[in-house]
Motif scaffolding. Sequence first.
Motif, PDB file in Angstrom:
ATOM      1  N   ILE A  85       0.860  -1.182   0.000  1.00 26.30           N
ATOM      2  CA  ILE A  85       0.000   0.000   0.000  1.00 26.30           C
ATOM      3  C   ILE A  85       0.895   1.230   0.000  1.00 26.30           C
ATOM      4  O   ILE A  85       1.832   1.307   0.795  1.00 26.30           O
ATOM      5  CB  ILE A  85      -0.918   0.048   1.236  1.00 26.30           C
ATOM      6  N   VAL A 106      -7.830   1.719   3.589  1.00 26.64           N
ATOM      7  CA  VAL A 106      -6.469   1.582   4.121  1.00 26.64           C
ATOM      8  C   VAL A 106      -6.538   1.148   5.578  1.00 26.64           C
ATOM      9  O   VAL A 106      -5.827   0.231   6.012  1.00 26.64           O
ATOM     10  CB  VAL A 106      -5.686   2.903   3.989  1.00 26.64           C
ATOM     11  N   ALA A 141      -4.910   6.361  -1.544  1.00 24.83           N
ATOM     12  CA  ALA A 141      -3.884   5.320  -1.535  1.00 24.83           C
ATOM     13  C   ALA A 141      -4.063   4.406  -2.735  1.00 24.83           C
ATOM     14  O   ALA A 141      -5.115   4.387  -3.381  1.00 24.83           O
ATOM     15  CB  ALA A 141      -3.939   4.518  -0.244  1.00 24.83           C
ATOM     16  N   HIS A 160      -3.215   0.238  -3.849  1.00 26.54           N
ATOM     17  CA  HIS A 160      -2.892  -1.099  -3.350  1.00 26.54           C
ATOM     18  C   HIS A 160      -2.484  -1.987  -4.518  1.00 26.54           C
ATOM     19  O   HIS A 160      -3.208  -2.070  -5.524  1.00 26.54           O
ATOM     20  CB  HIS A 160      -4.124  -1.692  -2.638  1.00 26.54           C
ATOM     21  N   LEU A 215       4.007  -1.276   3.577  1.00 30.31           N
ATOM     22  CA  LEU A 215       3.397   0.048   3.587  1.00 30.31           C
ATOM     23  C   LEU A 215       4.437   1.107   3.273  1.00 30.31           C
ATOM     24  O   LEU A 215       5.520   1.109   3.856  1.00 30.31           O
ATOM     25  CB  LEU A 215       2.774   0.337   4.959  1.00 30.31           C
TER      26      LEU A 215
END
Length: 810
Positions: free
Chosen positions: A93, A127, A142, A144, A249
């Motif tokens: 992410i 998220v 975000a 992914h 992350l």
Amino acid sequence: MAELPKQARAVIIGGGISGCSVAYHLAKAGWTDVVLLERKQLTSGTTWHAAGLIGQLRGSQNMTRLAKYSADLYVRLEAETGVATGMRQVGSISVALTAARHEELLRQATLARALDVAVQEISPAEVKAMYPHLEVGDVVGAVHLPLDGQCDPANIAMALAKGARMRGARIVEGVKVLAVTQGSGRVTGVDWESSGERGHIAADVVINCGGMWGRDLAAASGVTLPLHAAEHFYLVTEPIDGLGHLPVLRVPDECAYYKSDAGKMMLGAFEPKAKPWGMGGIPEDFCFDSLPEDFDHFQPILEAAMQRMPLFQTAGVHTFFNGPESFTPDDRYYLGEAPELGGYWVAAGYNSIGIASSGGAGMALAAWITEGEPPFDLWEVDIRRAQPFQKNRRYLKERVSETLGLLYADHFPYRQVETSRGIRRSPIHAHLQARGAVFGEVAGWERANWFAREGQEREYRYAWGRQNWFDNQKAEHAAVRGKVGLFDMTSFGKIRVEGRDACAFLQRLCANDVDVAAGRIVYTQMLNARGGIESDLTVTRLSETAFLLVVPGATLQRDLAWLRRHLGEAFAVVTDVTAAEAVLCLMGPGAREVMQAVSPNDFSNEAHPFGAAREIEIGMGLARAHRVTYVGELGWEIYVPTDQAAHVFETLMEQEVTLCGLHTLDSCRIEKGFRHFGHDITDEDHVLEAGLGFAVKTSKGDFLGREAVLRKREAGLSRRLVQFRLTDPEPMIYHNEGVVRDGRIVGTVTSGNYGHHLGGAIGLGYVPCEGQSEAEILGSVYEIEIAGHRHRAEASLAPMYDPKAERVRM
């Protein structure tokens, strides 16, 4: 130690993941006579302490192909070798804390879709659901990537080493390479030492996979390998109950990445100003070592992490690690054969993405070595892009203090590096600076990108939309189209090829016919055996036995290497004469008036037609005027000895001319549909599909790539390079946006800029068209996808600006 052989087909120097991957792939390609020598123990340099993040998406199609290959290889490697790799596709992410970063992530998502990489755009709430430990109150958005992952770097290297051994390669630890031997311009082998014993292995090929030792090892052989070690920090917590396997992350706005592993959480940093290390060379005894802690340096990253992920406020610290990694001046690694020494190959300088890159890099390099050409375009990481001056250690120390941090900085279009500047300057640099020039840097050259108005700040204000110099470019563009503009193009690479066989040699390499009268200029490409474009250049015949080749400044070393590689027994000399002449480009419908005002020579079409070069008087000096153009207007490139350049510039500035920068040059050339090497045309783009068949003369006789051209003409084109103009004048096109045909992404924009005359953003991109007519290609509905939004585009196979090239022949 087992007895070493007296000879081998290939010797690999360095037993990190890069060297092990090259050994594995050479052996897999059938080269069993391969020896890898590691001075200490496998993985003891940088590999052992790498974070092991496996991201598939990179900034271009081919870098993504290499990263995807790595991920696929690491997934299957354990079953093949029996060595556990720790590879887990936990996904990744990337979160944005600003609107600009969100735009960047959305643009990356468009590229991922175009390259068939699984991607999802997710909200802050999503998220939080996937990463419950994260504070998302200020998260804007975000992306992914579910198939990204993480691995055990040392075990990946061990698995590659075992796979290489299983196929016959020899991997020997505790052997230091003292020297790479050479003769007649090629490597002949290596001298080694182990436990006081010394020997020699004769070899056809030597591959430098020496990592942070690679620069000094290369320098000993006269090879340029610009890289420098920098300190890289991370922290690992004590075990945290219930942590589980979380996605990798990245929070680039806080310069941080996070990884859960064995119930612990890792926090790593790419801080804005890094700490270079090892100015005096890497210590001889460095092996599985770390560097001294510098908690003060890491503290700002940790403080932000404690707010972003509150578990860091209570978790104990298990490890605070500082280890060296090698970085390069442009954050891209090096692959390929060194231009200075035949048979000397390089795979090094991975900029902290060595684990994710080495699988694909090893595959690509092995194919390049065994088959004589890369599997696809690798110019982004080609060792031939390195400039000889870049091995200077002071230059490298300053530059890598910036490039480490640039990995997580906003990747705005036109972003300029700030360190190690001012090294290569035109003779009129100070004149341009005094008149408001704002400089960019390419291959070390300071080049005026745009000119600030009186009182305007001379700085870039970066954005994804129109930047602060947009109106400056518009005014410069209008001057070129309406009257006359002056560009400093001294950074052009200039190569003299001369001698008895110069003409025959160039006829063999160039696709166009360069056997022309003295004073004629020929636009041409040099092709490979597949018909791909190795070089895009003009060839000017100066005399019966002398030619001047003009190439982009960024590709000079590549072009020199290509010429020298194919020289063979030809009686000709190839010389870099770039520094001998400055180049001032006078372009626009008023160019003839200006030339006539500063020179007594005749510049009429009859006296000086398009495609002709001749000596002229200018001011009180002499120059050579080439009537060619890269902006699509009447104009001359004025080649003037560097000692007279300032005088000629001052003479031209006595006339009514507008100084113009490289941003304007690019916006003009893309309106005219002129190709840009490295973006629109590469060594895997067929010259006919690139729309450059007019510069190919198969009737002249044999030349490299001729058979591929004839085959393609017979078979038909499978794709075409198309020019696009957005009908909405607001969006901006830069590079890698999605090309959408009838609702489906079929490719990416290879290059883009704003067409001020045409009234919208302009892009070029390849469109699949096997078995289709031009009418069928243009009969589709086209859009360009930018950050997830699609914008209607007009398409054309002919240049949208002056399609009949009437203006250049005014």
